[in-house]
Design an enzyme around this catalytic site. Sequence first.
Site, PDB file in Angstrom:
ATOM      1  N   GLY A 211       0.836  -1.203   0.000  1.00 21.07           N
ATOM      2  CA  GLY A 211       0.000   0.000   0.000  1.00 21.07           C
ATOM      3  C   GLY A 211       0.863   1.243   0.000  1.00 21.07           C
ATOM      4  O   GLY A 211       2.073   1.169  -0.240  1.00 21.07           O
ATOM      5  N   ASN A 212       0.264   2.373   0.257  1.00 19.51           N
ATOM      6  CA  ASN A 212       1.037   3.609   0.353  1.00 19.51           C
ATOM      7  C   ASN A 212       0.368   4.545   1.353  1.00 19.51           C
ATOM      8  O   ASN A 212      -0.682   4.220   1.905  1.00 19.51           O
ATOM      9  CB  ASN A 212       1.193   4.258  -1.026  1.00 19.51           C
ATOM     10  CG  ASN A 212      -0.147   4.577  -1.645  1.00 19.51           C
ATOM     11  OD1 ASN A 212      -0.866   5.425  -1.146  1.00 19.51           O
ATOM     12  ND2 ASN A 212      -0.503   3.878  -2.714  1.00 19.51           N
ATOM     13  N   ARG A 213       0.971   5.698   1.581  1.00 20.96           N
ATOM     14  CA  ARG A 213       0.541   6.553   2.696  1.00 20.96           C
ATOM     15  C   ARG A 213      -0.550   7.548   2.336  1.00 20.96           C
ATOM     16  O   ARG A 213      -0.895   8.408   3.136  1.00 20.96           O
ATOM     17  CB  ARG A 213       1.756   7.305   3.248  1.00 20.96           C
ATOM     18  CG  ARG A 213       2.772   6.366   3.893  1.00 20.96           C
ATOM     19  CD  ARG A 213       4.004   7.136   4.310  1.00 20.96           C
ATOM     20  NE  ARG A 213       3.701   8.201   5.246  1.00 20.96           N
ATOM     21  CZ  ARG A 213       4.478   9.260   5.453  1.00 20.96           C
ATOM     22  NH1 ARG A 213       5.589   9.408   4.759  1.00 20.96           N
ATOM     23  NH2 ARG A 213       4.126  10.187   6.311  1.00 20.96           N
TER      24      ARG A 213
END
Length: 403
Positions: A211-213
């Site tokens: 995933g990412n932020r």
Amino acid sequence: MSSHEESVLSPRVVVGVSGGIAAYKAVSLVRELVLRGAHVTVIPTASALKFVGMPTWEAISRNPVTADLFDGVAEVRHVALGQQADLIILAPATAHTLASVAGGFAGDLLGTTILASSAPLVIAPAMHTEMWENPAVRANVELLRGRGALIVGPESGALTGDDRGPGRMSEPADIADVALGALVPKTLRGKRVLISVGGTREYLDPVRFIGNRSSGEMGTSLARAALARGAEVTIVHAHFEASLPSGARAVSAPTAQEMHDVMMAEQSSHDIVIMAAAVADWRVREPSEDKISKAGQGDSWSPDLVRTPDILRELGEHKTPSQLLVGFAAETDADEKVREQSARTKRETKGADVIVLNQVGRKIGFGTLDTAVTLISASPQSLSFEGSKTSVAGRLLDALPEH
Ligand code: CTP
């Protein structure tokens, strides 16, 4: 900044709070307005103060509060607040307050303020269902609507006791959207805007993902700003932590491939397409049906990763001449020139009209309410904006090239 721009970006807002249990939700409304840049003065009625006290209103609005008609007489306060306001919000509006505003009563500071103002009036009623459906209340609401007041809600749901039904005050963020939207010129009326939001998740197995932020804050702020400008908005969302504006159509697309499929299907029916989502560049070739166990993997493990579709590039390839395509570029290089050059290259190679460049890093860009962006178009000049994501989103939309 012109006084008109100022009244849109940091409007003077009077929040009139009347005496109902939903007064506690008005605290969140005031906070929301302050965070979005408004200068808020709260005027509670005497009964509102029985629900939520003066210190709460003062702390949350960051302004002195008075409910007394005879305070500040020297500054002619009973009319000055109304004359200076860009916007008045009544939340919650009880049956009693609705009647008193409809009747033009001026027995308290809230009443005189409303009568002395020509600002838009936004009313969020809250009461029990039987009261809301009473013909006297209906007549007062219609009278106020006929005079131009914007009525938000009420929603249907759980009320104070065991009862349920229409009468619940709308959510603070929705009231803030309608209220602040009333100040914005409808420059996107008749336009359809498609915005991707949040961060995709590429599953390795049923419980783990790459995933990412991305919090989705920028994308949802853009959606709000587009709605406020009169656009019809479709949000295509992956994982996000922000709240979705209730006036938009929302479609879920958790992975890069799903987001690709939805964006490509929706593209042709929209005038402005904005890729604000953080899309993973890689996914696992074959996600496992079962949770992957570390037994048998040794000390290291390299999942077999393959590229996801570059959605922006494909949108660029299928773009119609009248459509405006906006991409984002998240760049981490410390040198501003390098960041801008990389964003200009992304604009050209992906076929976007505009790229919004934002610098990201461990401590900047993600999950924060403030941001700094640079708008890059075909023009050699770039435009930079700094501030809350709400104000930056509005200024970005206002600065988009003609299409
Ligand atoms: N984007 C996309 N599809 C992808 C990756 C990115 O549509 N698979 C979009 C993003 O939504 C954004 C733009 O492309 O609007 C640029 O994203 P960014 O992550 O900055 O660039 P990348 O193309 O991924 O390049 P790199 O990570 O190598 O900098």
